[in-house]
Motif scaffolding. Structure first.
Motif, PDB file in Angstrom:
ATOM      1  N   PHE A  27       1.741  -1.624  -0.580  1.00  0.00           N
ATOM      2  CA  PHE A  27       2.150  -0.737   0.649  1.00  0.00           C
ATOM      3  C   PHE A  27       1.628  -1.332   2.163  1.00  0.00           C
ATOM      4  O   PHE A  27       0.238  -2.273   1.428  1.00  0.00           O
ATOM      5  CB  PHE A  27       2.169   0.488   0.597  1.00  0.00           C
ATOM      6  N   ALA A  28       2.158  -1.199   3.067  1.00  0.00           N
ATOM      7  CA  ALA A  28       1.299  -1.683   4.015  1.00  0.00           C
ATOM      8  C   ALA A  28      -0.357  -1.531   4.141  1.00  0.00           C
ATOM      9  O   ALA A  28      -1.721  -1.608   3.994  1.00  0.00           O
ATOM     10  CB  ALA A  28       2.285  -0.904   5.791  1.00  0.00           C
ATOM     11  N   CYS A  29      -0.511   0.283   3.034  1.00  0.00           N
ATOM     12  CA  CYS A  29      -1.758   0.621   3.715  1.00  0.00           C
ATOM     13  C   CYS A  29      -2.564  -0.440   2.497  1.00  0.00           C
ATOM     14  O   CYS A  29      -4.062   0.147   2.224  1.00  0.00           O
ATOM     15  CB  CYS A  29      -1.940   1.950   2.840  1.00  0.00           C
ATOM     16  N   GLY A  30      -2.470  -0.907   1.848  1.00  0.00           N
ATOM     17  CA  GLY A  30      -3.349  -1.933   0.632  1.00  0.00           C
ATOM     18  C   GLY A  30      -2.957  -1.212  -0.193  1.00  0.00           C
ATOM     19  O   GLY A  30      -3.232  -1.425  -1.340  1.00  0.00           O
ATOM     20  N   LYS A  31      -2.573   0.056  -0.784  1.00  0.00           N
ATOM     21  CA  LYS A  31      -2.218   0.674  -1.827  1.00  0.00           C
ATOM     22  C   LYS A  31      -1.241   0.052  -2.700  1.00  0.00           C
ATOM     23  O   LYS A  31       0.049  -0.135  -1.784  1.00  0.00           O
ATOM     24  CB  LYS A  31      -1.979   2.148  -1.991  1.00  0.00           C
TER      25      LYS A  31
END
Length: 206
Positions: A27-31
């Motif tokens: 995801f954009a958050c890195g998850k």
């Protein structure tokens, strides 16, 4: 330009924790995004297992009780929840006795093939105490079953259902079911007395 100490610290920091997953969708958050294909394959495996259970035992349920004879008798409505719990406790006590004493477990279905021969008993003092407690518990429960009317038949039926897990006993005749219920009821009563004794110190002094 980093000093030698700073390079060493950076190297140690890079070695901490798990290495970063390569080529993982995020995801954009890195998850990391979940692998839906894996979840779908797990659902397919579960569906196949449930279909096999339905075919073999006539039970379309994911309940763990469908995995053994006593649990299936409970799902069939032939025994109560209290009776099932007492049977599970009896089976656990017998398994503990066999494991600690090193006596081979009587049913190969209930144990890994490479461990069915048991193991040589250890000689430590704590091990002796554990074996003694397990043996006393086993003898107490066997005494409870043998103390019932038609005790020998009662003990054999309870043992064959709870420990040996014979699938054929799911369709046992009413006379044999009466022996099973009689034994399980006696175990329910014994369990209640034991729990009361453990919770009431004055009872232990009688």
């Amino acid at each position: 330009m980093l000093s030698k100490a700073q390079k060493l610290r950076a190297k140690r920091k890079a070695q901490l924790g798990r290495p970063r997953k390569a080529n993982a969708e995020r995801f954009a958050c890195g998850k990391i995004k979940p692998d839906w294909s894996k979840r779908e394959s797990e659902k397919e495996v579960m569906a196949v297992a449930l279909a096999a259970r339905q075919r073999m035992h006539g039970l379309a349920t994911s309940s763990s009780f469908a995995g053994y004879t006593l649990g299936r008798l409970f799902l069939d409505g032939r025994i109560t929840e209290a009776q099932r719990e007492a049977g599970d406790d009896y089976a656990s006590a017998m398994a503990r006795y066999y494991h600690l004493s090193g006596i081979p477990f009587p049913s190969i279905r209930a144990q890994a093939i490479d461990r069915v021969q048991g193991h040589p008993p250890e000689t430590s003092e704590e091990r002796h105490r554990q074996i003694k407690r397990a043996t006393e518990g086993m003898m107490r429960l066997e005494g409870v079953l043998l103390g019932c009317d038609e005790g020998r038949q009662v003990k054999t039926t309870v043992f064959n259902v709870c420990v040996m897990d014979y699938e054929g006993l799911r369709m046992m005749p009413e006379t044999q079911l009466l022996w099973l219920k009689r034994g399980l009821n006696a175990l329910v009563f014994e369990r209640g007395l034991r729990e009361y004794a453990e919770g009431d110190s004055s009872f232990n002094q009688i």
